[in-house]
Enzyme design. Sequence first.
Site, PDB file in Angstrom:
ATOM      1  N   ARG A  88      64.339 -78.466  53.869  1.00 42.09           N
ATOM      2  CA  ARG A  88      63.790 -78.235  52.748  1.00 42.09           C
ATOM      3  C   ARG A  88      62.169 -77.850  51.856  1.00 42.09           C
ATOM      4  O   ARG A  88      62.225 -76.658  50.270  1.00 42.09           O
ATOM      5  CB  ARG A  88      63.453 -80.295  51.408  1.00 42.09           C
ATOM      6  CG  ARG A  88      65.147 -80.250  52.064  1.00 42.09           C
ATOM      7  CD  ARG A  88      65.216 -81.813  51.371  1.00 42.09           C
ATOM      8  NE  ARG A  88      66.432 -82.161  51.891  1.00 42.09           N
ATOM      9  CZ  ARG A  88      67.072 -83.700  51.334  1.00 42.09           C
ATOM     10  NH1 ARG A  88      65.792 -84.608  51.835  1.00 42.09           N
ATOM     11  NH2 ARG A  88      68.626 -84.493  51.521  1.00 42.09           N
ATOM     12  N   GLN A 114      63.802 -54.892  23.080  1.00 41.69           N
ATOM     13  CA  GLN A 114      63.465 -56.244  23.107  1.00 41.69           C
ATOM     14  C   GLN A 114      63.991 -57.494  24.099  1.00 41.69           C
ATOM     15  O   GLN A 114      63.333 -58.400  24.544  1.00 41.69           O
ATOM     16  CB  GLN A 114      63.020 -56.576  21.470  1.00 41.69           C
ATOM     17  CG  GLN A 114      62.209 -55.819  20.976  1.00 41.69           C
ATOM     18  CD  GLN A 114      61.911 -56.452  19.862  1.00 41.69           C
ATOM     19  OE1 GLN A 114      62.420 -57.572  19.066  1.00 41.69           O
ATOM     20  NE2 GLN A 114      60.927 -55.691  18.826  1.00 41.69           N
ATOM     21  N   PRO A 129      82.612 -85.183  57.126  1.00 46.98           N
ATOM     22  CA  PRO A 129      83.366 -84.830  55.862  1.00 46.98           C
ATOM     23  C   PRO A 129      83.445 -85.227  54.168  1.00 46.98           C
ATOM     24  O   PRO A 129      83.922 -85.273  53.112  1.00 46.98           O
ATOM     25  CB  PRO A 129      84.669 -84.323  56.587  1.00 46.98           C
ATOM     26  CG  PRO A 129      84.357 -84.629  57.369  1.00 46.98           C
ATOM     27  CD  PRO A 129      83.214 -84.795  57.831  1.00 46.98           C
ATOM     28  N   GLY A 159      73.621 -81.664  63.310  1.00 46.54           N
ATOM     29  CA  GLY A 159      75.145 -82.496  62.908  1.00 46.54           C
ATOM     30  C   GLY A 159      75.063 -83.469  62.210  1.00 46.54           C
ATOM     31  O   GLY A 159      74.995 -84.912  63.458  1.00 46.54           O
ATOM     32  N   LEU A 160      74.707 -83.456  61.442  1.00 46.35           N
ATOM     33  CA  LEU A 160      73.973 -85.263  60.035  1.00 46.35           C
ATOM     34  C   LEU A 160      75.472 -85.077  59.300  1.00 46.35           C
ATOM     35  O   LEU A 160      76.204 -86.275  58.958  1.00 46.35           O
ATOM     36  CB  LEU A 160      72.852 -85.190  59.519  1.00 46.35           C
ATOM     37  CG  LEU A 160      72.546 -85.898  58.916  1.00 46.35           C
ATOM     38  CD1 LEU A 160      72.600 -87.781  59.753  1.00 46.35           C
ATOM     39  CD2 LEU A 160      71.177 -85.666  57.999  1.00 46.35           C
ATOM     40  N   ARG A 192      67.743 -66.626  55.762  1.00 40.95           N
ATOM     41  CA  ARG A 192      66.335 -68.170  56.029  1.00 40.95           C
ATOM     42  C   ARG A 192      67.678 -68.766  56.489  1.00 40.95           C
ATOM     43  O   ARG A 192      67.178 -70.271  57.482  1.00 40.95           O
ATOM     44  CB  ARG A 192      66.088 -68.182  54.398  1.00 40.95           C
ATOM     45  CG  ARG A 192      64.967 -68.748  54.833  1.00 40.95           C
ATOM     46  CD  ARG A 192      65.408 -70.578  54.267  1.00 40.95           C
ATOM     47  NE  ARG A 192      66.304 -70.436  52.966  1.00 40.95           N
ATOM     48  CZ  ARG A 192      67.053 -71.516  53.154  1.00 40.95           C
ATOM     49  NH1 ARG A 192      66.937 -72.626  54.143  1.00 40.95           N
ATOM     50  NH2 ARG A 192      67.783 -71.893  52.537  1.00 40.95           N
ATOM     51  N   TRP A 208      80.193 -78.237  57.637  1.00 38.54           N
ATOM     52  CA  TRP A 208      79.222 -77.689  57.409  1.00 38.54           C
ATOM     53  C   TRP A 208      77.894 -77.245  57.385  1.00 38.54           C
ATOM     54  O   TRP A 208      76.534 -77.600  57.790  1.00 38.54           O
ATOM     55  CB  TRP A 208      78.453 -78.041  55.522  1.00 38.54           C
ATOM     56  CG  TRP A 208      79.590 -78.294  55.084  1.00 38.54           C
ATOM     57  CD1 TRP A 208      80.005 -80.128  54.346  1.00 38.54           C
ATOM     58  CD2 TRP A 208      81.150 -77.282  54.306  1.00 38.54           C
ATOM     59  NE1 TRP A 208      81.566 -79.668  53.461  1.00 38.54           N
ATOM     60  CE2 TRP A 208      82.180 -78.312  53.856  1.00 38.54           C
ATOM     61  CE3 TRP A 208      81.189 -76.463  54.418  1.00 38.54           C
ATOM     62  CZ2 TRP A 208      82.952 -78.241  53.039  1.00 38.54           C
ATOM     63  CZ3 TRP A 208      82.392 -75.719  54.192  1.00 38.54           C
ATOM     64  CH2 TRP A 208      83.568 -76.731  53.604  1.00 38.54           C
ATOM     65  N   ILE A 209      78.412 -76.868  59.285  1.00 32.16           N
ATOM     66  CA  ILE A 209      77.065 -77.374  60.358  1.00 32.16           C
ATOM     67  C   ILE A 209      76.463 -75.921  60.135  1.00 32.16           C
ATOM     68  O   ILE A 209      77.436 -75.000  61.399  1.00 32.16           O
ATOM     69  CB  ILE A 209      77.728 -77.610  61.926  1.00 32.16           C
ATOM     70  CG1 ILE A 209      77.388 -79.139  61.015  1.00 32.16           C
ATOM     71  CG2 ILE A 209      76.562 -77.914  61.999  1.00 32.16           C
ATOM     72  CD1 ILE A 209      77.212 -79.905  60.828  1.00 32.16           C
ATOM     73  N   GLU A 224      71.301 -79.713  51.492  1.00 29.11           N
ATOM     74  CA  GLU A 224      70.006 -79.825  51.932  1.00 29.11           C
ATOM     75  C   GLU A 224      69.297 -81.024  50.698  1.00 29.11           C
ATOM     76  O   GLU A 224      68.189 -81.208  50.387  1.00 29.11           O
ATOM     77  CB  GLU A 224      68.918 -79.312  52.269  1.00 29.11           C
ATOM     78  CG  GLU A 224      68.745 -77.861  53.333  1.00 29.11           C
ATOM     79  CD  GLU A 224      68.948 -77.953  54.889  1.00 29.11           C
ATOM     80  OE1 GLU A 224      68.355 -79.923  54.876  1.00 29.11           O
ATOM     81  OE2 GLU A 224      68.905 -77.602  56.097  1.00 29.11           O
TER      82      GLU A 224
END
Length: 387
Positions: free
Chosen positions: A246, A282, A137, A133-134, A93, A165-166, A366
């Site tokens: 998001r 239960q 680090p 790329g936003l 995803r 973290w791309i 996100e």
Amino acid sequence: MIAPTALFAVDTLLTDEEREIRNTVRKVCDREIRPHVAGWFESGELPARELARGLGEVGVLGMHLEGYGCAGLGAVAYGLACLELEAADSGLRSLVSVQGSLAMYAIWKYGSEEQKQQWLPAMAAGERIGCFGLTEPDFGSDPAGMRTTAKREGGDWVLNGTKMWITNGSVADVAVVWARTDDGIRGFLVPAGTPGLTANDVKHKVSLRASVTSELVLDGVRLPEEAMLPGARGLSGPLGCLNEARFGIVFGAMGAALDCLETAIAYAGDREVFAKPLSAYQLTQEKLADMALELGKGLLLAVHLGRLKEAGTLTPEQVSAGKLNNVREALEIARTCRTLLGASGITLEYPVIRHAVNLESVLTYEGTSEIHTLVLGKALTGIPAFH
């Protein structure tokens, strides 16, 4: 026995077309993804290009966008596709979300006609892959502090900085990179192979292992004037893209939760403990009932937000509410299902532990849960507590 979603009659809220799209994506995942995904997760590899082409053939890449080879489908249809993709694996995803809701959406919303024609049809077909790329680090939740710069040199732009973290980074044909200029934050399209651009894969991940995660280093990357996205100025550009992504997570997280719950129900019915099925106890039934309730509420929330999006009235605060609630509850469902599977729950023979560790990442990317909590707090009080 009934399906967990039947308790809330979720299917009655969907159109025939939406159900057909959901079922089509489910069949693709059953055929092409599920038999292999545990192995990809274990090896930390993903055949991203092959998968992108296959997903392009069924029309899920940028499926909620209009024109340029995109299907132009509604928000709920897109959300249901995300649900089925994440029921297979969050990494899958993520590939689709970054491609369609971040990279393609940025070009579709803010790009020039030439940029749209150059990239969108090929990206919709899965022939080209994009990344976004936003994050840096030292600046994740605070993108306004970004250090990546774009400076004028003659008629060109020169970019310097590092993005972290791309998703899709090292396999992308184009990176949408956000940088600080003398005129505020602007977006740029950086094709793969541009001198000065380096993509380094992040190793030693325990979560999202079936996903390409990279560091982008821009060292004197020279771009022509037409590489800038003309319609984006300031943080509203990248934040608008993040709201798109998001929204997909609101549905996607429920897909991971549903896969965990269905697995736990089947396991508990087959597993005998003290001479009767685990599902006959239960305490087990209480866990299953509680999880089904949270799953159903999350699905109803997702569909409702999708209808608001289709009506053009969905607000960023509502997206934050959906992301915060559904990911948090999906993670709790995954953890609880793991307890029902006992020791079997920590192996890749079952998908539960894979979903659980993946959702740990979904919880913080996100927008972290803390950030979304503060978004809601500001909406309720009128007081920003970010600083």
